[in-house]
Scaffold this active site. Structure first.
Site: not given
Ligand code: AMP
Length: 280
Positions: A35, A37, A149, A151, A188
């Site tokens: 979600q 990506h 992202g 992240k 991932s």
């Protein structure tokens, strides 16, 4: 959705779009899409007429003892998910397409001041591999906009610096981190976690939230906060790689609440490295 895996077909498709006056947004990934990506793809649609994603597990950014061979590859499911989001094209090159001269490549992109600490300290060459492949992908796709992202906070800072330093006419958009309901940042590599490790993993974000509160409440010494937080992670069964209260702009160690701050952290759970951050 067009699936292109050669440079010629990629360039032909991008030229068609550009000639039609369409604005192009690009979302580079290593696949095994989740979600996080897919959120990048949604944001990309808000900024352009056409969205192209890439799926390429980039050997240059993996160290010798890292998980290049075992990295999850789920191309069909990834393409299905991208198609559902009305992605216009996906570029899925093999390593020999991106690195036709293999290890004989002589030209690299390095962003040493931003890239040598945090993740760069324990993964020498990692950000050189990231910056080099993103530079190549930017030259191939020539997007107007690219989404990354938050992240991967250090990676995003490095890409922004590279784009400024090398004068790429590309707008870089940072997209907030997508999380599981318990706060764990989607990744991932979360698929590597056992059920027991998965239960411990949200502790990383919880500790970051706690430090943020402590910083906001009082003038505590940042180095002391960092070592207390690392001790907490260890007590919960994680092995901290780093936990750094940093200046958001330079990513250098911060020591004052007057600075715009970000807490950057990475910790091992078994053989899986978790990465997270929190702006203060
Ligand atoms: P990767 O496939 O891990 O190389 O990631 C591809 C892009 O997805 C990068 O820009 C990442 O920062 C971004 N990304 C990965 N996980 C998340 C997440 N949980 N939320 C938002 N973006 C993410």
């Amino acid at each position: 959705m067009k699936i292109v895996n050669s440079i010629d077909s990629l360039r032909a498709e991008m030229t068609r779009w550009r000639k039609a006056g369409e604005r192009i947004a690009f979302v580079p990934t290593m696949g095994n899409l989740h979600q996080g990506h897919l959120r990048l793809v949604e944001v990309a649609h808000q900024h352009a007429d056409r969205v192209i994603a890439s799926i390429f597990v980039n050997p240059m950014q993996f160290g010798a003892n890292e998980d290049l061979d075992s990295y999850p590859r789920t191309l069909q499911a990834d393409c299905d998910a991208l198609q559902q989001l009305r992605t216009d094209a996906v570029f899925t090159p093999t390593p020999d397409i991106i690195y036709p001269r293999g290890l004989a490549q002589q030209t690299f992109v390095e962003v040493p001041e931003l890239g040598d600490h945090h993740c760069g300290a324990s993964r020498p060459g990692h950000f050189r591999g990231v910056a080099t492949v993103v530079c190549k992908l930017f030259n191939l796709v020539q997007p107007d906009v690219a989404c990354f992202g938050q992240k991967d906070y250090q990676q995003l800072a490095i890409i922004r610096q590279m784009v400024a330093d090398l004068s790429f006419p590309i707008e870089i958009i940072g997209v907030p981190t997508e999380r599981a309901a318990d706060g764990l940042a989607l990744s991932s590599r979360n698929g590597y976690l056992s059920a027991e490790q998965r239960a411990i993993a949200p502790k990383l974000q919880q500790v970051l939230q706690q430090i943020k509160q402590q910083i906001q409440q009082s003038d505590t010494d940042f180095r002391q906060l960092e070592s207390e937080a690392k001790a907490q992670l260890s007590a919960a069964g994680l092995r901290p790689d780093y936990l750094n209260i940093s200046d958001r702009g330079t990513l250098q160690p911060a020591d004052s609440r007057q600075q715009a701050l970000v807490i950057l952290a990475a910790a091992w759970l078994g053989n899986t490295k978790l990465l997270d951050n929190l702006e203060v």
